[in-house]
Write an enzyme that holds these catalytic residues in place. Structure first.
Site, PDB file in Angstrom:
ATOM      1  N   ARG A  36      21.492  61.536  41.667  1.00 58.80           N
ATOM      2  CA  ARG A  36      21.113  62.838  41.086  1.00 58.80           C
ATOM      3  C   ARG A  36      21.600  63.989  41.955  1.00 58.80           C
ATOM      4  O   ARG A  36      21.926  65.059  41.437  1.00 58.80           O
ATOM      5  CB  ARG A  36      19.602  62.919  40.905  1.00 58.80           C
ATOM      6  CG  ARG A  36      19.165  62.168  39.675  1.00 58.80           C
ATOM      7  CD  ARG A  36      17.701  62.334  39.406  1.00 58.80           C
ATOM      8  NE  ARG A  36      17.378  61.782  38.098  1.00 58.80           N
ATOM      9  CZ  ARG A  36      16.170  61.450  37.717  1.00 58.80           C
ATOM     10  NH1 ARG A  36      15.151  61.609  38.546  1.00 58.80           N
ATOM     11  NH2 ARG A  36      15.955  60.971  36.514  1.00 58.80           N
ATOM     12  N   GLY A 353      16.618  55.852  32.154  1.00 59.39           N
ATOM     13  CA  GLY A 353      16.681  55.512  33.573  1.00 59.39           C
ATOM     14  C   GLY A 353      17.036  54.060  33.827  1.00 59.39           C
ATOM     15  O   GLY A 353      17.901  53.744  34.642  1.00 59.39           O
ATOM     16  N   GLY A 376      13.825  61.104  29.786  1.00 57.54           N
ATOM     17  CA  GLY A 376      13.017  61.752  28.755  1.00 57.54           C
ATOM     18  C   GLY A 376      13.782  62.854  28.050  1.00 57.54           C
ATOM     19  O   GLY A 376      13.699  63.000  26.827  1.00 57.54           O
TER      20      GLY A 376
HETATM   21  P1  ADP Z   1      15.123  53.144  29.672  1.00 54.70           P
HETATM   22  O1  ADP Z   1      14.555  53.562  30.983  1.00 54.70           O
HETATM   23  O2  ADP Z   1      16.544  52.736  29.759  1.00 54.70           O
HETATM   24  O3  ADP Z   1      14.855  54.147  28.593  1.00 54.70           O
HETATM   25  P2  ADP Z   1      12.776  51.649  29.053  1.00 54.70           P
HETATM   26  O4  ADP Z   1      12.070  52.361  30.131  1.00 54.70           O
HETATM   27  O5  ADP Z   1      12.371  51.949  27.670  1.00 54.70           O
HETATM   28  O6  ADP Z   1      14.351  51.837  29.223  1.00 54.70           O
HETATM   29  O7  ADP Z   1      12.614  50.100  29.240  1.00 54.70           O
HETATM   30  C1  ADP Z   1      13.019  49.442  30.390  1.00 54.70           C
HETATM   31  C2  ADP Z   1      12.158  48.261  30.635  1.00 54.70           C
HETATM   32  O8  ADP Z   1      12.127  47.435  29.503  1.00 54.70           O
HETATM   33  C3  ADP Z   1      12.693  47.429  31.772  1.00 54.70           C
HETATM   34  O9  ADP Z   1      11.775  47.445  32.824  1.00 54.70           O
HETATM   35  C4  ADP Z   1      12.824  46.045  31.174  1.00 54.70           C
HETATM   36  O10 ADP Z   1      12.409  45.034  32.039  1.00 54.70           O
HETATM   37  C5  ADP Z   1      11.925  46.130  29.987  1.00 54.70           C
HETATM   38  N1  ADP Z   1      12.234  45.124  28.979  1.00 54.70           N
HETATM   39  C6  ADP Z   1      13.387  44.887  28.366  1.00 54.70           C
HETATM   40  N2  ADP Z   1      13.292  43.847  27.536  1.00 54.70           N
HETATM   41  C7  ADP Z   1      12.034  43.387  27.631  1.00 54.70           C
HETATM   42  C8  ADP Z   1      11.327  42.335  27.046  1.00 54.70           C
HETATM   43  N3  ADP Z   1      11.876  41.509  26.144  1.00 54.70           N
HETATM   44  N4  ADP Z   1      10.043  42.151  27.414  1.00 54.70           N
HETATM   45  C9  ADP Z   1       9.476  42.946  28.298  1.00 54.70           C
HETATM   46  N5  ADP Z   1      10.081  43.965  28.891  1.00 54.70           N
HETATM   47  C10 ADP Z   1      11.358  44.200  28.561  1.00 54.70           C
HETATM   48 MG    MG Z   2      12.590  53.540  31.801  1.00 51.05          MG
END
Ligand code: ADP
Ligand code: MG
Length: 635
Positions: A36, A353, A376
């Protein structure tokens, strides 16, 4: 959405308040991931190298209005100093006499970092007094903190109403990349959504469904959709209260003809931990006590084939529990496919993230078109919402505003536009402004619309397509160039005549040049005429320019003047050219005459080419831009 950026003002000697997002992870007082900080370096370096006095401000963590030593920005300042190879001191507080003094002491080209803004509860409350105190530190405000643009805080929104507010280069990149996903994306277009929850991304899904051709669902999110399809998911992460919404979304996708890819086989684990037992099963046969942790091979094949022809992809949310390497195969595979797509020229934007972290882990960050720095914020952007921290930044006036009588929306912020100076990129466009604009203050929209468009158009506007599209921008761009030309011409001639007569010399100089060309062209004049026509087309804008500007206010008067001027010019041109040549011949030897002619024609030629070049460069750069936009800076 097109905002004015740090490239659109002269930063020299100005105190510039830059809101950055230095909310980086720390461990034992050390920054563990400085991406960042790096992401805002272009903005900081740009301002410092322009001679600005830079006041940087950020939040770090969630101190909730209280000083927390573990959330001080000192480690961030140290890392920033390392990266900049310049010392960036950090104040002990964002407010107070000590800070005010430190700010006064900043010299041009130097930067200082304020202590964590969120040590003051007033920051998150968008307290007007706090905003005013921050605004008192600077002449100009720049927001480069895309990650907090969805928050209306004192340092993101309050301050922006008190100072002229511009986008930083990172902010600009984010807006451009994310806008490309919502505004006229190249098709086929795919969205890949995964991660932990449906609820947090429901609105994104809903909005993207109106844009995409392919929707790929993975991760915990897919589980809720599997439930909506009537499958059971055992102990997997799923949102049972969102099943109806998921069903509605599937129906919407079907109605719109969007191809939906859901897992057909999955990796299930006894526990969501390392070293646990796991296996691959069809999505219909999930044992009640197991967890879905990744997608299976068949699903990956489906994903790969669904992505085969796509030209645009947005990815948010990992496909599995990628933090545990054995459950990260799906996420890694998708990241690789997307990196290849981006390398092959598709637009690939990754937001969120964890998704960004997954891409970085694989060393694929630089292969993607864009990795959003705001989790976000990028989600809210993709929902189609206007982020408050972006809404408050100065809009770049559209070229059409040049003709508009009242360009309402961008009116108030213009008050803040600093007096332009002739410098760097902006030189040709800004020089004429102070001379002409003030007199026209009531119609200033017209005047302002022009020059403000110019730098941007030259530097940033995700321009229209080549030549024809260059036209609308032309009057604005050319105007100053013309006045610059006129000045050069009149300066050289020392005639000291005001505007009208200044035009004549320009014409006078043009004519001999073309006359010479015509003469040397001889009988091949037809062949030459074509380029000549092209050139005159390039030149004509000068007249067109005049008449274009004239048309609105006093069309007939100016048209008459233009005609007279043209006739007068032709006559004057012929006479003057002849006289000039004779005079030159008399004074100087043949060789000197040659050089005189060269000198003579060069001012005529140079301005002409100068006049042409903005016009010619415009389309070129606009042509370049979409191409660049297609390739996108890979970072
Ligand atoms: P981002 O930060 O990219 O927006 P999220 O915060 O929504 O993504 O989700 C990330 C989390 O989702 C990770 O910690 C990952 O381990 C979890 N995740 C992905 N697939 C699964 C699953 N099938 N079951 C539980 N957790 C999951
Ligand atoms: Mg996340």
């Amino acid at each position: 959405m097109d905002k004015l950026t740090v490239r659109d003002f002269d930063a020299r000697d100005k105190r510039v308040f830059v809101r950055v997002d230095f909310n980086v992870p720390l461990e034992d007082g050390r920054v563990t991931d400085d991406s960042r900080i790096r992401a805002s370096l272009p903005t900081i370096v740009h301002l410092m190298s322009q001679g600005a006095r830079v006041v940087l401000a950020s939040h770090l963590g969630r101190p909730e209005g209280k000083v927390q030593d573990g959330l001080r920005l000192r480690p961030v300042g140290e890392r920033l100093s390392l990266l900049l190879r310049r010392n960036v001191p950090v104040t002990g507080d964002a407010l107070g006499p000590g800070t005010e003094d430190a700010i006064k002491r900043i010299r041009p080209g130097e930067a200082l970092l304020l202590e964590n803004l969120r040590f003051h509860a007033a920051e998150e409350k968008n307290d007007p007094q706090f905003a005013a105190a921050l605004a008192s530190y600077a002449d100009i405000y720049v927001n480069d903190a895309f990650g907090t643009a969805h928050r209306a805080h004192a340092s993101t929104v309050g301050i922006a109403s008190l100072l002229p507010a511009y986008a930083g280069l990172l902010m600009e990149r984010e807006i451009r990349a994310l806008s490309s996903l919502l505004e006229e994306p190249e098709h086929p277009y795919a969205a890949i959504l995964g991660g932990a929850k449906v609820s947090g991304k429901l609105k994104v899904l809903d909005n993207l469904l109106t844009k995409v051709d392919v929707l790929i669902l993975g991760g915990g999110m897919a589980n809720t959709f599997l439930l909506a399809q009537g499958k059971s998911v055992g102990k997997s992460l799923a949102e049972h209260d969102m099943v109806e919404e998921a069903r509605a979304l599937l129906a919407k996708a079907e109605k719109r003809g969007v191809q939906v890819v859901l897992p057909v086989d999955v990796i299930v684990a006894k526990e969501v931990t390392r070293g646990t037992e796991y296996k691959t099963l069809p999505a219909e046969k999930i044992p009640a006590s197991w967890h879905i942790v990744d997608v299976g091979k068949q699903t990956l094949d489906l994903i790969e084939s669904a992505l085969r022809d796509v030209r645009t992809v947005v990815w948010n949310g990992p496909i599995g529990v990628f933090e545990i390497p054995v459950f990260g195969a799906g996420t890694r595979h998708v990241a690789r496919i997307l990196a290849d797509k981006a390398q092959a020229g598709a637009t690939v934007v990754v937001g969120g993230g964890d998704s960004v972290a997954a891409v970085q882990q694989q060393g694929l960050a630089s292969s993607m078109t864009h990795l959003s720095t705001g989790g976000g914020a990028s989600l809210e952007f993709l929902e189609g919402r206007e982020l408050p921290g972006i809404a408050v930044l100065l809009d770049r006036p559209k070229p059409t505003l040049v003709r508009a009588e009242s360009p309402a929306p961008a009116e108030p912020p213009r008050v803040f536009r600093p007096a332009p100076r002739a410098s760097e990129l902006a030189a040709p466009t800004r020089t004429p402004m102070p001379a002409k604009a003030p007199a026209k203050s009531p119609a200033s929209a017209t005047t302002r619309g022009g020059p403000m468009n110019e730098n941007p158009a030259a530097a940033t506007t995700p321009a229209p397509s080549a030549a024809p599209a260059g036209k609308p921008a032309a009057p604005a761009t050319r105007k100053p160039a013309a006045s610059a030309t006129r000045r050069t011409a009149s300066a050289k001639r020392k005639a000291g005549a005001p505007k009208t007569s200044a035009r004549k010399p320009a014409a006078t100089k043009r004519k001999p040049a073309s006359a010479k060309r015509a003469a040397s062209a001889g009988k091949r004049s037809t062949a030459k005429r074509k380029p000549a026509a092209t050139k005159s087309a390039a030149r004509k804008p000068a007249t067109a320019r005049k008449s274009a500007t004239a048309r609105k206010p006093a069309a007939s008067r100016k048209a008459a003047t233009a005609k007279k001027a043209a006739t007068a010019r032709k006559a004057a041109t012929a006479k003057k050219a002849a006289t000039a040549r004779k005079a030159a011949t008399a004074k100087k030897s043949t060789t000197t005459r040659k050089s005189t002619t060269t000198k003579k024609s060069s001012p005529a030629r140079k301005p002409a080419s100068a006049r042409k070049s903005p016009a010619a460069k415009k389309p070129a750069s606009s042509a370049r831009r979409p191409a660049a936009a297609k390739k996108k800076p890979r970072r």
